[in-house]
Design an enzyme around this catalytic site. Structure first.
Site, mmCIF file in Angstrom:
data_model
loop_
_atom_site.group_PDB
_atom_site.id
_atom_site.type_symbol
_atom_site.label_atom_id
_atom_site.label_comp_id
_atom_site.label_asym_id
_atom_site.label_seq_id
_atom_site.Cartn_x
_atom_site.Cartn_y
_atom_site.Cartn_z
ATOM 1 N N TYR A 40 -6.611 43.315 -33.928
ATOM 2 C CA TYR A 40 -5.785 42.100 -33.810
ATOM 3 C C TYR A 40 -5.800 41.369 -35.154
ATOM 4 C CZ TYR A 40 -3.956 37.971 -31.214
ATOM 5 O OH TYR A 40 -3.194 36.931 -30.726
ATOM 6 N N CYS A 41 -4.608 41.092 -35.688
ATOM 7 C CA CYS A 41 -4.459 40.291 -36.902
ATOM 8 C C CYS A 41 -5.261 40.905 -38.055
ATOM 9 C CB CYS A 41 -4.871 38.847 -36.622
ATOM 10 S SG CYS A 41 -4.472 37.680 -37.937
ATOM 11 N N VAL A 42 -6.166 40.137 -38.689
ATOM 12 C CA VAL A 42 -6.874 40.645 -39.864
ATOM 13 C C VAL A 42 -7.776 41.817 -39.529
ATOM 14 C CG1 VAL A 42 -6.771 38.462 -41.113
ATOM 15 C CG2 VAL A 42 -8.696 38.910 -39.596
ATOM 16 N N GLY B 33 -6.865 44.133 -37.592
ATOM 17 C CA GLY B 33 -5.936 45.244 -37.676
ATOM 18 C C GLY B 33 -5.750 45.707 -39.108
ATOM 19 N N PHE C 169 -2.162 44.537 -32.965
ATOM 20 C CA PHE C 169 -1.587 43.284 -32.483
ATOM 21 C C PHE C 169 -1.290 42.407 -33.694
ATOM 22 C CE2 PHE C 169 -4.208 43.321 -28.246
ATOM 23 C CZ PHE C 169 -3.476 44.401 -27.802
#
Length: 593
Positions: A325-327, A329, A354
């Site tokens: 998710y986000c960073v 990822g 994500f």
């Protein structure tokens, strides 16, 4: 004149209130028009030189914060002249063509903004000047694209700050509340403001309503491993059988993991478990002196790969499904590329992203906060302890949506003297996490500014150059259509890098609500396009809209990667395998401050 007469004469009459409302509204308009006049179509920005903004020759500014600061100073100077100005407007302008759009603007939802000619005048004038001011940014000659984006952000922030709804004498709701309570609202608001100043952040939800482990992050499970960097949570199965290949979630280390495990009806974690997934969650430690030196290698090798290997060994499986998710990822992309370079890519059967960016060439407004002044400030803020207080990062994210996440609460908490309503998502938003200073700066410098992850060998993990273009892992990429942190056009760029099969899904809403959208809510929508597309625009042009949550689409895709199931017993139950339970979920790392 008697004292009683003097006292009575000092009480503002309705006419006095109206007079000063007009004065302040006109002053506001004049200041915004002054700003607009400085952005003439045929003139460069005042004192402009390449790579630099300046409001005057003595005050060069390369960051939007400096622009906003200068705007605030101009506003303060305008205050000094209010008492000398007279309002000349006595009737509201005629309704404009954008009235329907304006009616959706929550700042002006009170009926007085339209029913009272004075406030209708102020509202329409503000909106008209705002549009003019923002439109002028696109017409300025002599500045490059980056400078234009900085100016657009600063101008939008200035316009939002200048809204008449943000000031007591030009907000009809605040005026009415002040008269009705004889000023008690302003006293309560002052108390609220002083509390926020002491806490170092704006209160966005009612205090004391939510508590992690009591009514947030309550999905049953156990912490089965703890390292200096993370705790590994294994969730308790609720089905007789589970997918053979487990799923491990890597949440962003800049936030608490429980955004994916809010109240039970919103919890992605609970939903996954109820769908028969063997689920694991990494709960990162909020940085302190003990991990102040953590870098990319730590989050890849001693974070993500360590968790992957731990789960593989615990359940005796060849591979795991991974979610970043986000960073997290972004780091997952580096992890996959590193495993590929080592011939160990088979450890990860699939990867889901994500709202994650791996190519930062179109990274959005966060890139505006990477000037020399900002980086120097970060160095000063972290020089003593080696980590960044998470409240600074939270303030940055709030600035990206200042109208909703700052000024909304200035009006509600400080002017109306109210407490904000309870909201689990905003409780999480205010629950900040500290960041290792060196890794935070490296992330900003190497990825956001340098975009080195998108370049073959641009970054190295444990001395090994990595290339994300070699990643062949099947990938599911989710982006939020209104995402202001990871814009969809930036998330899309992963499609041009990974070499394996990829599925892209564009979800309605933004960075959080676009992800946390359970099927039971029947909210928003998502778009898929099974035809080849080279750009996001091509994807959107041929996309098919589906109502509701994208979670079932992801689950169907996940099962296609490996549909085999096994009994939910033995090591599939937390604490029943070779890793014994350390404590109940959600663990202690998520509660550390």
């Amino acid at each position: 004149m008697t004292d009683e007469t003097k006292s009575a004469s000092t009480i503002p009459t309705l006419e006095d209130w109206q007079h000063w409302t007009l004065v302040m509204g006109r002053a506001q308009q004049m200041l915004m028009e002054f700003w607009s006049d400085s952005l003439k179509k045929d003139q460069p920005f005042p004192a402009w030189s390449p790579g630099m903004f300046a409001f005057d020759q003595a005050q060069p500014a390369t960051d939007p914060m400096a622009l906003m600061s200068a705007g605030a100073q101009a506003w303060a100077k305008g205050l000094e002249t209010w008492g000398k100005m007279l309002g000349g407007v006595t009737a509201a302008p005629s309704a404009d063509q954008k009235d329907q759009k304006d009616r959706r603007d929550r700042r002006f939802s009170a009926p007085e903004w339209r029913e009272n000619p004075i406030f209708d005048t102020i509202r329409q004038t503000y909106l008209r000047v705002s549009d003019q001011l923002l439109g002028t940014v696109d017409e300025i000659d002599g500045i490059d694209g980056d400078a234009r984006e900085k100016l657009r952000f600063a101008t939008r922030s200035f316009v939002d700050a200048m809204s008449p709804s943000n000031f007591a004498l030009t907000n009809p709701q605040v005026l009415k509340r002040t008269i009705d309570t004889r000023g008690e609202n302003l006293l309560k608001g002052l108390a609220n403001m002083l509390k926020d100043i002491a806490a170092g952040q704006v209160t966005q939800t009612k205090p004391g309503v939510f508590e992690v482990g009591r009514n947030l992050a309550t999905t049953p499970g156990k912490v089965v491993k703890q390292t200096p960097l993370y705790q590994l949570i294994q969730y308790t199965p609720t089905t007789d059988e589970v997918l053979r290949t487990p799923v491990v979630i890597f949440p962003p280390w800049i936030n608490r993991f429980y955004i994916l495990d809010l109240t039970p009806e919103k919890s992605f974690v609970k939903w996954c478990v109820d769908q028969g997934i063997s689920l694991f969650m990494v709960s990162w430690k909020s940085a302190d002196e003990s991990i102040a030196d953590a870098r990319l290698d730590d989050y890849v090798l001693r974070g993500q790969i360590d968790a992957i290997d731990t789960i593989r060994d615990l359940l005796d499986v060849e591979a795991v499904h991974s979610i970043g998710y986000c960073v997290a990822g972004t780091t997952l992309a580096a992890t996959l590329a590193y495993l590929e370079s080592k011939g160990e890519a088979a450890k990860v059967k699939s990867a889901t992203f994500f709202t994650a960016q791996v190519d930062f060439s179109e990274a959005g407004d966060l890139k505006l906060f990477l000037g020399d002044e900002t980086m120097s400030l970060l160095q000063q803020l972290t020089s003593d302890k080696g980590y960044l207080d998470g409240r600074y990062m939270a303030a940055t994210f709030n600035l990206l949506r200042g109208r909703d996440l700052i000024w909304n609460y200035v009006v509600n908490n400080y002017l109306l003297g109210e407490e904000p309503p309870p909201f689990d998502l905003l409780h999480w938003n205010s629950d900040t996490t500290n960041l290792p200073a060196g890794w935070h700066r490296d992330y900003l410098e190497s990825l956001y500014k340098g975009n080195k992850l998108a370049v073959k060998g641009g970054i190295s993990v444990a001395g090994t150059p990595v290339d994300i273009d070699t990643v062949k892992t099947p990938t599911y990429v989710q982006a939020g259509r209104e995402d202001h942190i990871a814009p969809p056009q930036s998330v899309w760029r992963i499609m041009g890098h990974f070499a394996g099969p990829k599925r892209f899904v564009l979800a309605g809403s933004g960075h959080i609500a676009g992800v946390v959208n359970p099927p039971s809510a029947h909210k928003y929508q998502y778009w898929v396009n099974d035809r080849a597309a080279d750009t996001l625009d091509q994807f959107v042009e041929g996309a098919v809209e589906h109502k509701g949550s994208w979670w079932p689409d992801w689950l169907e895709w996940l099962k296609k990667q490996d549909p085999e199931t096994v009994r939910a017993d033995g090591a599939r139950v937390p604490g029943k395998g070779k890793l014994k339970a350390i404590e109940d979920a959600p663990g202690t790392y998520v509660k550390s401050r």
